[in-house]
Each structure stands twice: as C-alpha cells, then as structure tokens.
Design a protein around this motif. Structure first.
Motif, PDB file in Angstrom:
ATOM      1  N   LEU A 148      -3.831   6.825  -0.050  1.00 57.71           N
ATOM      2  CA  LEU A 148      -3.240   5.496   0.006  1.00 57.71           C
ATOM      3  C   LEU A 148      -3.824   4.644  -1.108  1.00 57.71           C
ATOM      4  O   LEU A 148      -5.032   4.686  -1.356  1.00 57.71           O
ATOM      5  N   SER A 149      -2.974   3.825  -1.772  1.00 60.30           N
ATOM      6  CA  SER A 149      -3.491   2.950  -2.818  1.00 60.30           C
ATOM      7  C   SER A 149      -2.616   1.722  -2.995  1.00 60.30           C
ATOM      8  O   SER A 149      -1.390   1.786  -2.840  1.00 60.30           O
ATOM      9  N   THR A 150      -3.269   0.599  -3.360  1.00 59.71           N
ATOM     10  CA  THR A 150      -2.577  -0.597  -3.843  1.00 59.71           C
ATOM     11  C   THR A 150      -2.856  -0.812  -5.324  1.00 59.71           C
ATOM     12  O   THR A 150      -2.320  -1.742  -5.923  1.00 59.71           O
ATOM     13  N   TYR A 201     -10.593   4.739   4.923  1.00 63.45           N
ATOM     14  CA  TYR A 201     -10.466   3.288   4.793  1.00 63.45           C
ATOM     15  C   TYR A 201     -10.772   2.636   6.138  1.00 63.45           C
ATOM     16  O   TYR A 201     -10.438   3.182   7.200  1.00 63.45           O
ATOM     17  N   GLU A 224       1.735   5.335  -0.151  1.00 60.74           N
ATOM     18  CA  GLU A 224       1.198   6.611   0.317  1.00 60.74           C
ATOM     19  C   GLU A 224       1.633   7.758  -0.585  1.00 60.74           C
ATOM     20  O   GLU A 224       2.780   7.824  -1.034  1.00 60.74           O
ATOM     21  N   ASN A 274      -3.993  -8.344  -1.741  1.00 60.64           N
ATOM     22  CA  ASN A 274      -4.952  -7.908  -2.762  1.00 60.64           C
ATOM     23  C   ASN A 274      -6.003  -8.972  -3.054  1.00 60.64           C
ATOM     24  O   ASN A 274      -6.833  -8.807  -3.941  1.00 60.64           O
ATOM     25  N   ALA A 296       0.864  -1.175   0.000  1.00 58.23           N
ATOM     26  CA  ALA A 296       0.000   0.000   0.000  1.00 58.23           C
ATOM     27  C   ALA A 296       0.902   1.227   0.000  1.00 58.23           C
ATOM     28  O   ALA A 296       1.760   1.381   0.880  1.00 58.23           O
ATOM     29  N   ARG A 331       5.371   2.870   2.759  1.00 59.09           N
ATOM     30  CA  ARG A 331       4.531   1.776   2.276  1.00 59.09           C
ATOM     31  C   ARG A 331       4.332   0.766   3.402  1.00 59.09           C
ATOM     32  O   ARG A 331       5.135   0.706   4.328  1.00 59.09           O
ATOM     33  N   PHE A 370      -8.395  -3.519  -0.609  1.00 60.73           N
ATOM     34  CA  PHE A 370      -7.373  -4.515  -0.288  1.00 60.73           C
ATOM     35  C   PHE A 370      -7.848  -5.259   0.966  1.00 60.73           C
ATOM     36  O   PHE A 370      -8.988  -5.055   1.425  1.00 60.73           O
TER      37      PHE A 370
END
Length: 636
Positions: free
Chosen positions: A491-493, A544, A480, A520, A478, A515, A570
C-alpha cells in the motif's frame, strides 16, 4: 522488496510534513464534453506474407471443441440474465506440454527484401469464430516484431514490437489481439543481430471465441444460440429519432470492449470515453468493476469503436475501428462496481470525450443509456431513475441508482454502460454512473436496473478526471499493489513509489485497482500511520498502524526483523474501542496471512468478507469482531 532507498523516503516524508495546507478552489463535480483534438499516431505497415513468400508455418493445432465447452459459456450468460458479470463470448483452452514450447531457433527462417529474417507460427482452435493466444518468452524480445492476423479477419493485421509485448505483459503473460477465424497467423520478424538461440516462445493457452467482431446475424453462424445477438426489444441507435447532434455525438463515446480473464475465457462489456477537466484527450474508459477485475484483464482490452448498424433495423456493422493495445487499470471499487482504465492507444479520430456529472441523481429524472447488449451493435434505452437502492450482493455492497426503462432494455454485454442524463443548459449528455446489474429484460420490461454512482468514485479518481482540482484538505488515495510471485500486497500514497511500481522498475508489482482516502498532512482527529518493512530474510513485507502505541510496541519487540521505515507515511483516524468510525469515515480492515507473513488493508466490504472466509487470513484490529477495523478512512 524495498520500494525506495531510505534517503529517498526521508526526503519525501519530510516534504509531505512541511508542505503548507493548500487553499483549494471549489471542487469540480462536472466536466463538459470534447471532440477528439489529438490525431492518433500513424501505425507502422503491418507485416504481410507478401514480403516473405514460401515460409512454411510451424503449426500448433488444438483438438476440436466439445459441446460441453460451448454450453459452459451459455450457462455463464444465463445464470443472472448476463448482467452483474461480464458477458462470456469464449472459453480458455490449455495447450498441452508437448506443443506449448517453441524454440525460435528451431523455426524455419527466411530473409525478406528488407534484410530481416521472417518465420511463421499458426495456432488453430477448430471451429472458433475468433481466437486470442497467450504468449510467454523466456528471454528478451528486443529486436523481435510479431504480426497477428486471421484468415477471415476484416480489420487487418496487427503488428506489435517485442518491446511492446514486454511492456504489455503482466506476470510474464502477453495476450495477443483478437483475430477473426479459427487460425491465428503469427509472423515473426527478427533483426539480423538478434540471437534466436537464446529465446523460447511458450503458448500456454488459447481463448476460443464463439463470436467475432463483425459476425452478427444470422444466428446460424453463431455456433451457440444467444451469443452476439441482442433481444428483439432492444433499439438500434440508428432507429432513435430525432438524431440530434448531442445524441449522435454521445454514441461516438461508447465502445464495446472484449478482454480475457485469468481462466482464458473471453468476455464483452460496454465502456464510455470520459473527458477530463483539462481536456487532455487522455483515453479514460469508464466501465464496471465486474468487467475489469485486475490489471491483467485491463491489459488484454480490445476496444471496438463506432460499432453501429448502418441503417435502422440493419444487421450490418458500418466501418468500425478496433484498438488492441490494452489498457492500464487506474482504479476500481468492488463494493460500488465502477472501474476506470486508460487505453495505451490514442482514441481514434472522430471519437467523442463524454461529459460527466458526479452528483446525486433525483428520483424521477429522465435517464438513458447506450450499450452493446450481448456484444451486439450499439443500442439505446430510455427510462426514469426511481431513487437509490442499497445492494448487499456477493459481488457489490453499497448504494446504487435504480432505473426502470420505458423504451428498450439492457442485457448481458450492456454491463458498464453509462447512465446518462441530458443537460439542457449545456446541450449534451452527461455520464452519471455505469450499469451493474438488474432484472430488466425484454421479457421483464418493468424490471429494475442498478447503476454505480460516479460521485462515489470521483474522490478516488480526481488525479485523472480533475487533475487541476485535487481533493480538499490533503486527501489522497492510498493505492494497493499485488505481487503474484510473492503473493504479497503493498500500500502507498507516495507518488514516487506509485510511479515506480506502475512503471515496472520494481519488478512484479501491479495495481489491484483498489484504493481508499486518507490524508497526507496532519488533520484534527487523525493519527500518523507508521510503516515497517520486514527484512527479506524474514519475509519481505510491510506493516502499517495508526496507533502510536502499536507503532512503539512493534519497534521495541522487533528491532531486527521489522525495519521502522517511517512514523507518518499518511494520516488516518483510529476506530473506537468498539470498532466504530466517526461520521464521514469508513472502516479500513487489516488482515494477516499466516502463510505468507503479509498484511492486506482494505476498505472494500466485499473484499473484507472474502478475506474473512479464506483460510490463512486473520483479522486484526479493534472491536468485538468478527472483522476488527484497524483504522478509519474518509468515505468517498
């Protein structure tokens, strides 16, 4: 700020859910070295004053520096022996309002033999050994090229296109390359069709360097005692015997880096070029987090290659190469003090991509390091690992490898230098971590140095260092991002979102480098993490949660201001009611900023402590406090 359209989000999340569990080969934990197999692209001919004779320069002259400004640099380097922080080689100087704005149309322009228009700006900081200039443009720079040079610069002019400047700037600011001398000459070349009346150049600050790349000895030329010259017990790489092929190859992987931080100060550290498992010749540099704290800093990196003494005991640098294109920050850990960047320039010919091994290091193992103490010519130290140490420091918090040197030492500027072991089966040196801090010095030869451990970073860096060998079981990082204008974190995956933000298509977002590991795909013991998007009219932010109850309650309580983007971006575990995570898992903390209506999620304990001590941030989650973890990530 909507990162993806709803249709694109739905397609990606459905694909992630329906993807079958992959069968993974054994995890790669070591990679052999490689000689550079990619020829660096030929550089365009630099702008020279010969093509634009008699062009008068517009001057930006700063006042003479004071002794107090120089003493601040010295005190910064002596506070902790110079390690545990980047080695200061210069300080920032603000340009006053009356001189910082320059209308391009107001410059004196002359047409060159090539039919293009040329103008010149000189920026002077009296007494500097070298200078860097911060630049901002209020309109497009397409059609403009800038050439940077200094009166005493031995490395030649550096030419950067306007589009290159636009791509390299962060939060609107571009830092020039380093040029030697106290005057930077900026030559501007404009295409005939460029509308100069629409563009204004702003020079908000200058970095005044107290040491230049080739300015080593005598000390009388330094302007400040201790800058650029290492202590006497350090050992030149040229003095090491025997000069084995493995050793000389390894020296070609070690570079001195200089960079500018947000205060305009210039600093120096050591970095090492790493190979990846597919030998892509991507120029990954491994160094210390305390050197490269942000994407802004990474963009300002100038790297000095083959910066070595010509003979044992000599004070003259041989032919060296300076790359000034900057770098992208890929990942870092505040707790464990490692950082990985990717240079925008290709590695030079004759560069060596070092081997690495991400495995535990046994006490008693013979180790060495190659480094640039005080920004000096390349040195070598040899000693033994003494075991693991748990450090609880304001700037780092985790397990490090401790070393005592038997030959040589380290000092400020050595930060980030690789901890090396020799592979008797492979016949080459392997990187095991990077220098954080320690008490070793010429006056304390029995002092201990502490190095980060590559095995702690590898799970967060596999997409770069082992692109053919993903983390097992659907583990992903994940990532940032931060937007300075909004003062928001995200934040993203999702690889599509991450690529979009990295490319700048969604303007204003840059990686923080931080991170943490999640899944996933559904895994026993984990929950889907829902994501909400706060509509711009209400704050333009994201939220989230790994709690199905909290996800449902948020959707019910906020049907208008919080848009329910996805039930499963996620997967992560929940802490117990007491705020603890299961074995093999680490807490992720959620803080809410009451002033910006934004949440931040971090698994970094140093960052957690900083947020808890910062007014306006409120911890949210489980347990008795004071930090209240909100979910659990995998421990790298």
């Amino acid at each position: 700020m909507t990162i993806l359209t709803r249709a694109a989000r739905a397609i990606w999340w459905l694909a992630a859910l329906s993807a079958p569990a992959a069968t993974f080969a054994a995890s790669i934990t070591s990679v052999p070295p490689a000689e550079n197999g990619v020829r660096a692209p030929a550089r365009a001919a630099a702008i020279t004053m010969a093509v634009i004779p008699d062009v008068p320069a517009t001057r930006v002259d700063l006042s003479p520096v004071t002794g107090a400004e120089e003493r601040k640099v010295l005190s910064a380097n002596t506070a902790t022996g110079g390690k545990g922080r980047p080695f200061a080689i210069g300080f920032g100087r603000e340009v006053d309002d009356a001189r910082r704005s320059i209308a391009l149309a107001g410059l004196v322009w002359r047409t060159g033999a090539d039919g293009k228009r040329y103008a010149r700006i000189d920026v002077a900081s009296p007494g500097a050994k070298a200078v860097r200039v911060a630049m901002q443009f209020d309109a497009t720079t397409t059609g403009l090229t800038l050439g940077f040079s200094g009166a005493s610069d031995t490395t030649g002019n550096v030419e950067v296109s306007g589009d290159g400047i636009a791509a390299a700037r962060v939060d609107g600011v571009y830092w020039s390359p380093v040029v030697d001398g106290d005057v930077m000459r900026i030559v501007l070349r404009a295409d005939a069709t460029m509308d100069l009346a629409r563009t204004q150049l702003i020079i908000p600050r200058v970095s005044h360097l107290l040491v230049a790349g080739a300015d080593l000895n005598p000390m009388s030329t330094k302007g400040l005692k201790g800058i650029g010259s290492s202590e006497s017990c350090n050992i030149d790489v040229a003095c090491v015997t025997p000069q084995s092929a493995a050793f000389t190859s390894m020296t070609r992987a070690v570079v001195k880096i200089s960079f500018v931080q947000d205060d305009g100060g210039s600093y120096s550290c050591t970095a090492t070029l790493l190979n990846d498992s597919v030998t892509s010749f991507t120029p990954y540099l491994f160094t210390a987090n305390h050197c490269i704290l942000s994407a802004r800093t990474a963009r300002t990196i100038n790297s000095y290659w083959f910066f070595d003494a010509t003979v044992c005991g000599g004070s003259t640098a041989g032919p060296y190469i300076r790359l000034s294109g900057g770098a992208a920050l890929l990942g870092r850990s505040q707790d464990r003090d490692w950082a990985l960047v990717r240079l925008y320039d290709a590695a030079p010919a004759n560069a060596y991509f070092a081997a690495w091994r991400a495995e535990a290091l046994a006490a008693g193992t013979t180790v060495s390091t190659i480094h640039h103490p005080s920004g000096d010519l390349k040195k070598w130290s040899r000693g033994a690992a003494t075991g693991d140490s748990y450090l609880d420091d304001l700037d780092a918090l985790g397990v490090f490898s401790s070393v005592v040197w038997q030959q040589g030492t380290t000092e400020g500027g050595s930060s980030g230098a690789a901890l090396l072991t020799f592979s008797s089966t492979g016949g080459y040196y392997e990187v095991r971590g990077g220098l954080f801090s320690g008490s070793a010095s010429c006056s304390n030869l029995n002092g201990t140095d502490d190095f980060s451990q590559l095995q702690a970073g590898l799970p967060l860096l596999r997409q770069y260092l082992t692109p053919d060998n993903a983390n097992p079981g659907g583990q992903v990082a994940a990532t940032e991002f931060y937007n300075q204008t909004l003062n928001h974190y995200f934040l993203s995956t999702n690889p599509v979102e991450i690529a979009n933000l990295d490319s700048g298509k969604t303007v204003g977002w840059v990686r923080t480098g931080l991170r943490f590991l999640v899944y996933n795909t559904p895994v026993a013991g984990t929950n889907p993490v829902c994501r909400f998007y706060r509509a711009p009219a209400y704050g333009d932010s994201h939220f989230y949660s790994a709690s199905p109850t909290e996800c449902a309650n948020t959707a019910a309580a906020h049907p208008v201001d919080w848009i329910y983007e996805s039930p499963n971006v996620f997967y992560a575990a929940l802490p117990s009611a007491a705020g603890t995570c299961a074995a093999g898992m680490s807490p992720v903390y959620r803080f809410f900023n009451v002033n910006t209506t934004n949440h931040r999620y971090t698994a970094e304990l140093v960052v957690r402590n900083e947020l808890a001590a910062t007014a306006g941030w409120v911890a949210e989650g489980y347990g008795p406090g004071p930090y209240f973890p909100v979910m659990c990530a995998l421990t790298p």
